[in-house]
Design a protein around this motif. Structure first.
Motif, PDB file in Angstrom:
ATOM      1  N   GLU A   1       0.821  -1.292  -0.110  1.00 17.27           N
ATOM      2  CA  GLU A   1      -0.059   0.163  -0.137  1.00 17.27           C
ATOM      3  C   GLU A   1       1.013   1.326   0.131  1.00 17.27           C
ATOM      4  O   GLU A   1       2.026   1.056   0.575  1.00 17.27           O
ATOM      5  N   GLY A   2       0.602   2.217  -0.770  1.00 15.27           N
ATOM      6  CA  GLY A   2       1.228   3.395  -0.738  1.00 15.27           C
ATOM      7  C   GLY A   2       2.162   3.624  -1.899  1.00 15.27           C
ATOM      8  O   GLY A   2       2.552   4.697  -2.376  1.00 15.27           O
TER       9      GLY A   2
ATOM     10  N   TYR B   1      -6.520   4.141  -6.887  1.00 17.72           N
ATOM     11  CA  TYR B   1      -6.856   3.449  -7.820  1.00 17.72           C
ATOM     12  C   TYR B   1      -6.476   2.051  -8.163  1.00 17.72           C
ATOM     13  O   TYR B   1      -7.267   1.117  -8.564  1.00 17.72           O
ATOM     14  N   ALA B   2      -5.058   2.069  -8.211  1.00 19.45           N
ATOM     15  CA  ALA B   2      -4.445   0.917  -8.568  1.00 19.45           C
ATOM     16  C   ALA B   2      -4.731  -0.309  -7.663  1.00 19.45           C
ATOM     17  O   ALA B   2      -4.950  -1.381  -8.053  1.00 19.45           O
TER      18      ALA B   2
ATOM     19  N   PHE C   1      -8.106  -7.702  -9.820  1.00 16.22           N
ATOM     20  CA  PHE C   1      -7.146  -8.620 -10.382  1.00 16.22           C
ATOM     21  C   PHE C   1      -7.104 -10.033  -9.616  1.00 16.22           C
ATOM     22  O   PHE C   1      -7.226 -11.002  -9.844  1.00 16.22           O
ATOM     23  N   GLU C   2      -7.208  -9.762  -8.051  1.00 13.58           N
ATOM     24  CA  GLU C   2      -6.877 -11.217  -6.977  1.00 13.58           C
ATOM     25  C   GLU C   2      -8.187 -11.965  -7.320  1.00 13.58           C
ATOM     26  O   GLU C   2      -8.009 -12.980  -7.297  1.00 13.58           O
ATOM     27  N   ALA C   3      -9.428 -11.418  -7.595  1.00 15.41           N
ATOM     28  CA  ALA C   3     -10.609 -12.139  -7.407  1.00 15.41           C
ATOM     29  C   ALA C   3     -10.658 -12.698  -9.122  1.00 15.41           C
ATOM     30  O   ALA C   3     -11.306 -14.082  -8.885  1.00 15.41           O
TER      31      ALA C   3
ATOM     32  N   GLU D   1      -5.183   0.291 -14.688  1.00 11.87           N
ATOM     33  CA  GLU D   1      -4.344   1.068 -14.120  1.00 11.87           C
ATOM     34  C   GLU D   1      -3.414   0.342 -13.116  1.00 11.87           C
ATOM     35  O   GLU D   1      -2.192   0.497 -12.830  1.00 11.87           O
ATOM     36  N   TYR D   2      -3.739  -0.622 -12.278  1.00 12.88           N
ATOM     37  CA  TYR D   2      -3.210  -1.821 -11.692  1.00 12.88           C
ATOM     38  C   TYR D   2      -1.944  -2.253 -12.264  1.00 12.88           C
ATOM     39  O   TYR D   2      -0.936  -2.369 -12.135  1.00 12.88           O
TER      40      TYR D   2
END
Ligand code: HEC
Ligand SMILES: [Cu+2]
Length: 334
Positions: A238-239, A244-245, A252-254, A325-326
């Motif tokens: 985090e950070g 947004y990402a 993505f994880e899901a 974005e991620y």
């Protein structure tokens, strides 16, 4: 207009020059393996030129010397079975073939040798329909589509396939070698200069065979160590990436992590995406734009027929945008 055809040779020159683009030419060898192979290409070329010159010279001499002249009345004396000649033209090809064979056989063995001397790196190149997976057992990492290597280092490559026969080919660095299911072929290469070397699958393997491109990216050894360490560590706390990402990461994880690992977390059914934000092409061949990425995720079959990625055609647009974005934030080198 009448003389336009004279421009034709120049078009061919342009075409041939085009073949040398993007470090994709075996005629512009980089490193010891490509050099050795290029010198073998030259050797066989010189021998062929020698044979062609001799054969054509004899042909022309015979054509002119024994041609029919005005006043010739009867056919020339018929001869066959000249022992001396037979011996000569059997021996010369044998000698030429030996000159060709000896360095070729020696090089074949030398190029398949796995040299475990200090500093050498082993990479397992697994071929899949229609993408490449690069496993670094010494570093315990896996990379998708792009094989990072340190410059001036011997890279031992073990070639494997999970489905059909593919072939690993990086023309500027080393000749092609097959990835055969159930068999591990070996080869090695070394890149003296930093750079991006284009690779291709060189064995017709299915409908998206031509899109099964990859890259070998040679960087200085320090950069390589940083790359390898970050590939293992998943540096996306985090950070470090935008909020947004972070939203995109949940999506993505899901939906994706079961097939696409980030670092050493997740499945390896599809390419590892740890450094996806640094890709210069997507899915092996598409220009790296958001639009292409969305198109591929929504309908992979449309862009790479026969590949094994499921379609996400119904994903809501805001989820898609966050996901993209991620994916673009996944960088390990800067
Ligand atoms: C059932 C397993 C599976 C799932 C789930 C999956 N993928 Fe894939 N994905 C693949 C495979 C296999 C490929 C390789 C396709 C090819 O190039 O032949 C791939 C390729 C890709 C690529 C191109 C990778 C590259 O290195 O250029 C992207 C991007 C991608 N997937 C994104 C996603 C996203 C985003 C999701 C989730 C929304 C997802 N995938 C879900 C199997 C999967
Ligand atoms: Cu292939």
């Amino acid at each position: 207009m009448k003389y336009l055809w004279r421009l034709l040779p120049f078009t061919f020159i342009l075409l041939i020059v085009g073949c040398g683009q993007q470090n994709l030419s075996a005629l512009d060898p980089q490193g010891p393996v490509a050099d050795m192979q290029f010198s073998l290409i030259r050797l066989s070329l010189y021998i062929m030129i020698f044979v062609i010159v001799v054969v054509f010279a004899l042909y022309l001499i015979v054509l002119f010397k024994f041609r029919e002249r005005p006043g010739d009345t009867h056919i020339p004396k018929q001869v066959h079975g000249n022992k001396a000649l037979e011996v000569i033209w059997t021996t010369i090809p044998i000698i030429l073939l030996l000159i060709l064979a000896i360095p070729n056989v020696m090089a074949t063995f030398e190029l398949a040798e796995i040299d475990d001397s200090e500093g050498a790196i082993t990479i397992r190149a697994h071929a899949h329909l229609f993408w490449w997976e690069f496993e670094y057992p010494d570093h315990d990492i896996i990379a998708g589509q792009e094989m990072y290597i340190p410059t001036n280092t011997r890279i031992n490559i073990e070639l494997e396939s999970s489905d059909v026969i593919h072939a690993f080919w990086v023309p500027a660095l080393a000749g092609k070698q097959d990835n055969v299911p159930g068999i591990t072929n070996t080869m090695w290469l070394e890149a003296p200069n930093e750079g991006v070397y284009l690779g291709k699958c060189a064995e017709l393997c299915g409908p998206a065979h031509w899109q099964m491109d990859f890259k070998v990216i040679a960087v200085d050894p320090d950069t390589f160590e940083t790359w390898a360490a970050n590939m293992a560590e998943v540096p996306y706390e985090e950070g470090e990436i935008t909020e947004y990402a972070v939203e995109g990461r949940a999506i993505f994880e899901a939906n994706c992590l079961s097939c696409h690992a980030i670092g050493n977390e997740g499945g390896n059914f599809g390419p590892n995406l740890t450094n996806f934000g640094e890709r210069t092409v997507y899915a092996g061949y598409m220009e790296a734009t958001d639009e292409n990425l969305e198109n591929f995720i929504r309908d992979p079959q449309e862009w790479k027929p026969g590949n094994n990625m499921p379609a996400f055609s119904d994903m809501p647009q805001e989820d898609m945008d966050a996901l993209i974005e991620y994916l673009k934030s996944l960088k390990v080198l800067d």
